[in-house]
Design an enzyme around this catalytic site. Sequence first.
Site, PDB file in Angstrom:
ATOM      1  NE  ARG A  52      -1.963 -19.766  12.722  1.00 27.48           N
ATOM      2  CZ  ARG A  52      -0.740 -19.680  12.257  1.00 27.48           C
ATOM      3  NH1 ARG A  52      -0.271 -18.540  11.812  1.00 27.48           N
ATOM      4  NH2 ARG A  52       0.027 -20.739  12.255  1.00 27.48           N
ATOM      5  CD  GLU A  87     -28.782  -6.965  -1.682  1.00 30.33           C
ATOM      6  OE1 GLU A  87     -29.455  -6.953  -0.621  1.00 30.33           O
ATOM      7  OE2 GLU A  87     -28.616  -7.973  -2.376  1.00 30.33           O
ATOM      8  CG  ASP A 142       2.767 -19.727   9.969  1.00 25.57           C
ATOM      9  OD1 ASP A 142       2.978 -20.929  10.105  1.00 25.57           O
ATOM     10  OD2 ASP A 142       1.983 -19.068  10.654  1.00 25.57           O
ATOM     11  N   PRO A 148     -16.239  -6.249   1.191  1.00 22.75           N
ATOM     12  CG  PRO A 148     -17.710  -6.992  -0.450  1.00 22.75           C
ATOM     13  CD  PRO A 148     -17.623  -6.654   0.990  1.00 22.75           C
TER      14      PRO A 148
HETATM   15  N1  ADE Z   1     -18.322  -9.315   3.293  1.00 25.36           N
HETATM   16  C1  ADE Z   1     -18.735  -9.827   2.121  1.00 25.36           C
HETATM   17  N2  ADE Z   1     -17.688 -10.167   1.355  1.00 25.36           N
HETATM   18  C2  ADE Z   1     -16.559  -9.869   2.069  1.00 25.36           C
HETATM   19  C3  ADE Z   1     -15.177  -9.979   1.812  1.00 25.36           C
HETATM   20  N3  ADE Z   1     -14.701 -10.468   0.676  1.00 25.36           N
HETATM   21  N4  ADE Z   1     -14.333  -9.562   2.774  1.00 25.36           N
HETATM   22  C4  ADE Z   1     -14.786  -9.039   3.917  1.00 25.36           C
HETATM   23  N5  ADE Z   1     -16.087  -8.904   4.213  1.00 25.36           N
HETATM   24  C5  ADE Z   1     -16.972  -9.315   3.305  1.00 25.36           C
END
Ligand code: ADE
Length: 262
Positions: free
Chosen positions: A156, A118, A171, A91
């Site tokens: 794709r 974590e 697309d 994330p």
């Molecule tokens: N791992 C956990 N959450 C994620 C996300 N939002 N994007 C990519 N990998 C992740």
Amino acid sequence: MRVDIFTLFPAMFPAYLNESILKRAQEMGLLSVHIHNIRQYTTDKHRVTDEPPYGGGGGMVLKPEPIFAAVESVLANVPTDKRPPVILLTPQGRPFTQKVARELARHDWIMLLCGRYEGIDERVREHLVTDEISIGDYVLTGGELAALVVIDAVTRLLPGALGAEDAAETDSYASGLLEGPHYTRPANFRGWEVPAVLRSGHAARIQAWRRQQALRRTWQRRPELLLTANLTEEDRWFLRVLAEEHLRKHTADEEAASNSPL
Ligand code: ADE
């Protein structure tokens, strides 16, 4: 394109990879996926892949050794200038967009490293990973779904992966606009009619209608995309029509509210 995936949960992948376009792309030799189980690269009796963090605090952190061993086992004998990007799904990564998908599709080899729990020991980030990607501002339990999202969006775009030659070009996002609505048979479903223009057989009118629908939808749902989309003079004219329509409605609503007895 070759994709190597490094994960603690290899069984999560086959169901998605072995259906539909991804399956066909592999059968056609456009895509080859190699899944590596990080746990197999542990050297201790209990096959430990994570440990508590130094300095305390909750959760577990993925250990560096099995991850380095797994990636390096694939990279052994590959000259430095031929090495693929090693992409950590996290994330904290840069946001994944259609533009990033196009950028990755130009590589003939990428590696995807799925984080878990974590976190992952920072030395993996610093000394092994070359790129970090996030698929959105939410936290998944691991990078596996994100890796599948990346593979899907990139595959794709590989020439020949989609049936109709130009399907990827029309697309949503390819042109910088959202797509307008689609309809198929029946022409009348429960009294809801397919717009007559689509049944008119008039190709130019259909094309113009579709463009306007795409502009309208983008204006309504993702107006910020209009700032970077490729727009013609005619598109700009139509957007002014939409803006005037919006203003008229807004003014009418305000008048109605100010005349209301409440
Ligand atoms: N791992 C956990 N959450 C994620 C996300 N939002 N994007 C990519 N990998 C992740």
